[in-house]
Enzyme design. Sequence first.
Site, PDB file in Angstrom:
ATOM      1  CB  CYS A 107      -0.880  -0.030   1.242  1.00  0.00           C
ATOM      2  SG  CYS A 107      -1.949   1.408   1.454  1.00  0.00           S
ATOM      3  CB  SER A 120      -0.364   3.782   4.129  1.00  0.00           C
ATOM      4  OG  SER A 120      -1.590   4.310   3.656  1.00  0.00           O
ATOM      5  CG  HIS A 123       2.388   8.112   2.936  1.00  0.00           C
ATOM      6  ND1 HIS A 123       2.577   8.953   1.873  1.00  0.00           N
ATOM      7  CD2 HIS A 123       1.129   7.627   2.804  1.00  0.00           C
ATOM      8  CE1 HIS A 123       1.470   8.971   1.144  1.00  0.00           C
ATOM      9  NE2 HIS A 123       0.585   8.176   1.679  1.00  0.00           N
ATOM     10  CG  HIS A 177      -1.131  -0.909   6.479  1.00  0.00           C
ATOM     11  ND1 HIS A 177      -0.089  -0.439   5.710  1.00  0.00           N
ATOM     12  CD2 HIS A 177      -2.261  -0.501   5.865  1.00  0.00           C
ATOM     13  CE1 HIS A 177      -0.580   0.220   4.672  1.00  0.00           C
ATOM     14  NE2 HIS A 177      -1.889   0.189   4.741  1.00  0.00           N
ATOM     15  CB  CYS A 225      -5.404  -1.635   3.766  1.00  0.00           C
ATOM     16  SG  CYS A 225      -5.206   0.152   3.533  1.00  0.00           S
TER      17      CYS A 225
HETATM   18  N1  LIG Z   1      -7.645   7.027   4.482  1.00  0.00           N
HETATM   19  C1  LIG Z   1      -7.243   5.781   4.624  1.00  0.00           C
HETATM   20  O1  LIG Z   1      -7.701   5.038   5.493  1.00  0.00           O
HETATM   21  C2  LIG Z   1      -6.195   5.244   3.693  1.00  0.00           C
HETATM   22  C3  LIG Z   1      -5.958   3.856   3.646  1.00  0.00           C
HETATM   23  C4  LIG Z   1      -5.031   3.376   2.727  1.00  0.00           C
HETATM   24  C5  LIG Z   1      -4.331   4.230   1.899  1.00  0.00           C
HETATM   25  N2  LIG Z   1      -4.575   5.574   1.991  1.00  0.00           N
HETATM   26  C6  LIG Z   1      -3.876   6.534   1.120  1.00  0.00           C
HETATM   27  O2  LIG Z   1      -4.509   6.553  -0.147  1.00  0.00           O
HETATM   28  C7  LIG Z   1      -3.576   7.068  -1.104  1.00  0.00           C
HETATM   29  C8  LIG Z   1      -3.555   6.179  -2.328  1.00  0.00           C
HETATM   30  O3  LIG Z   1      -2.926   4.961  -2.004  1.00  0.00           O
HETATM   31  P1  LIG Z   1      -2.592   3.864  -3.117  1.00  0.00           P
HETATM   32  O4  LIG Z   1      -2.010   2.699  -2.399  1.00  0.00           O
HETATM   33  O5  LIG Z   1      -3.764   3.683  -3.983  1.00  0.00           O
HETATM   34  O6  LIG Z   1      -1.428   4.637  -3.952  1.00  0.00           O
HETATM   35  P2  LIG Z   1      -0.820   4.290  -5.395  1.00  0.00           P
HETATM   36  O7  LIG Z   1       0.538   4.858  -5.398  1.00  0.00           O
HETATM   37  O8  LIG Z   1      -1.020   2.842  -5.701  1.00  0.00           O
HETATM   38  O9  LIG Z   1      -1.767   5.099  -6.420  1.00  0.00           O
HETATM   39  C9  LIG Z   1      -1.806   6.472  -6.476  1.00  0.00           C
HETATM   40  C10 LIG Z   1      -2.214   6.895  -7.887  1.00  0.00           C
HETATM   41  O10 LIG Z   1      -2.417   8.319  -7.885  1.00  0.00           O
HETATM   42  C11 LIG Z   1      -1.967   8.826  -9.125  1.00  0.00           C
HETATM   43  N3  LIG Z   1      -1.749  10.265  -8.932  1.00  0.00           N
HETATM   44  C12 LIG Z   1      -0.757  10.891  -8.268  1.00  0.00           C
HETATM   45  N4  LIG Z   1      -0.946  12.219  -8.289  1.00  0.00           N
HETATM   46  C13 LIG Z   1      -2.092  12.441  -8.988  1.00  0.00           C
HETATM   47  C14 LIG Z   1      -2.815  13.611  -9.350  1.00  0.00           C
HETATM   48  N5  LIG Z   1      -2.404  14.836  -8.995  1.00  0.00           N
HETATM   49  N6  LIG Z   1      -3.938  13.474 -10.092  1.00  0.00           N
HETATM   50  C15 LIG Z   1      -4.374  12.248 -10.451  1.00  0.00           C
HETATM   51  N7  LIG Z   1      -3.730  11.110 -10.116  1.00  0.00           N
HETATM   52  C16 LIG Z   1      -2.616  11.215  -9.392  1.00  0.00           C
HETATM   53  C17 LIG Z   1      -0.728   8.004  -9.439  1.00  0.00           C
HETATM   54  O11 LIG Z   1      -0.404   8.034 -10.818  1.00  0.00           O
HETATM   55  C18 LIG Z   1      -1.169   6.614  -8.959  1.00  0.00           C
HETATM   56  O12 LIG Z   1      -1.755   5.876 -10.014  1.00  0.00           O
HETATM   57  C19 LIG Z   1      -2.232   7.153  -0.373  1.00  0.00           C
HETATM   58  O13 LIG Z   1      -2.039   8.482   0.100  1.00  0.00           O
HETATM   59  C20 LIG Z   1      -2.446   6.207   0.794  1.00  0.00           C
HETATM   60  O14 LIG Z   1      -1.588   6.463   1.856  1.00  0.00           O
HETATM   61  C21 LIG Z   1      -5.496   6.084   2.854  1.00  0.00           C
HETATM   62 ZN   LIG Z   2      -3.115   0.764   3.309  1.00  0.00          ZN
END
Ligand SMILES: NC(=O)c1ccc[n+]([C@@H]2O[C@H](COP(=O)([O-])OP(=O)(O)OC[C@H]3O[C@@H](n4cnc5c(N)ncnc54)[C@H](O)[C@@H]3O)[C@@H](O)[C@H]2O)c1
Ligand SMILES: [Zn+2]
Length: 384
Positions: A42, A44, A47, A75, A182
């Site tokens: 993930c 996260s 980060h 996680h 997650c």
């Molecule tokens: N709130 C929660 O409970 C929770 C849980 C899990 C993950 N997250 C967060 O969610 C986010 C996404 O996680 P992920 O694992 O899917 O990440 P990831 O890296 O797999 O995917 C992110 C995508 O966003 C795209 N992207 C980046 N900047 C962009 C923009 N300005 N416009 C459009 N697209 C853009 C990238 O090209 C990529 O395809 C992360 O910040 C992660 O930490 C939050």
């Molecule tokens: Zn996650």
Amino acid sequence: MPTTARAAVLWGTDEPWKVQEIEVHDPKEGEVLVRWKAAGLCHSDEHLVTGDMVPSAEALAALGVESFFPIIGGHEGAGIVEAVGPGVRSVQLGDHVSASFVPSCGQCRYCTTGRGNLCDAGAGTLGGGMITDGTHRHFVDGQPVTLLAKLGTFAELTCVSEMSVIKVDDDLPLDCVSLVSCGVATGWGSATRRADVAPGDTVVVVGIGGIGMNAVQGARMAGASRVVAVDPLEFKRETAMEFGATHTYASMEEAIPEVMEMTRGQMADKVIMTPGVMYGELMEQAQLLTGKGGTMVVTAVAPIEQKDASINLFNLAMYNKEVKGTIFGSLTPRSDIPRLLDMYRGGSLKLDELITNRYPLEQINDGYEAMRAGTNIRGVIVFD
Ligand SMILES: NC(=O)c1ccc[n+]([C@@H]2O[C@H](COP(=O)([O-])OP(=O)(O)OC[C@H]3O[C@@H](n4cnc5c(N)ncnc54)[C@H](O)[C@@H]3O)[C@@H](O)[C@H]2O)c1
Ligand SMILES: [Zn+2]
Ligand SMILES: [Zn+2]
């Protein structure tokens, strides 16, 4: 008797994950040993590497935590219960379990009012020892090591609170279960629960990774008429169409006039923000994409010290819009993880198609390189 296991340990920001041997101590009251079989990569965890999710020294001091590093990542995970401590009731030896990065005590104000994602036992998630008594069960090079989200699924074996695991059916593939723990739950819940997508809605999902792809499939399942997926990468946009997107654009800027055209000026009912990193300035265009009475859901994690967001508060009030945060898609782990897995069994929720590549633990840094390059929807570590 303490046992040993291989784990991916992070010793500081901007360092690679280091796969090394850790010592794992026996479970105490309310704890279980889990042999992890699969762990999703993930964003996260990334980060931690960039420092975006590393608490300040003052914040750690307030938690009574001396040092954030070393930390075992992971996680998203699924595994098999290898030992149980005294008093454990919800799982037994040999059970297949999903991890849950938010624990479920089952007794606090939030757990008892259908808001399991906000369980009070999650208070110390970003630091310290066990949820149960604050002491450590994991050691590396003779010193205590923290587990991300009190789980540390980037290890062959960890000791966790029974509050952090949920029993699942034995016949389900554990790599798919790990994703539900997650990414799938968070994305799907961001659309269906937090944004409350209704039949006929126009929904925009910004950032199509492991989380955003599931917001797309959640919006489709909730009956949205238009599901607009925004991502700069063509591979993500193409895959989004297979998960239910009806339109795709490379940027919010490009999407704004198109959404205006397709909705005859009404704009989106729901905008879900799932880019890799949530920068405050992204809210300006998110607000332009959102129509009157519309909802913006912020799911992506922002740099922990970032305080500013570009939101025009005059328009927010006059157009009756709302901005909502969400953790775990505002779902309740104990009921919603099995519910999502039932939908997978029934064929309505895609999970296998989310996994682009599988890696042995030793190749974890390759998996994260692929995330940075955007060539995986999800990478998964599979333990032998
Ligand atoms: N709130 C929660 O409970 C929770 C849980 C899990 C993950 N997250 C967060 O969610 C986010 C996404 O996680 P992920 O694992 O899917 O990440 P990831 O890296 O797999 O995917 C992110 C995508 O966003 C795209 N992207 C980046 N900047 C962009 C923009 N300005 N416009 C459009 N697209 C853009 C990238 O090209 C990529 O395809 C992360 O910040 C992660 O930490 C939050
Ligand atoms: Zn996650
Ligand atoms: Zn609780």
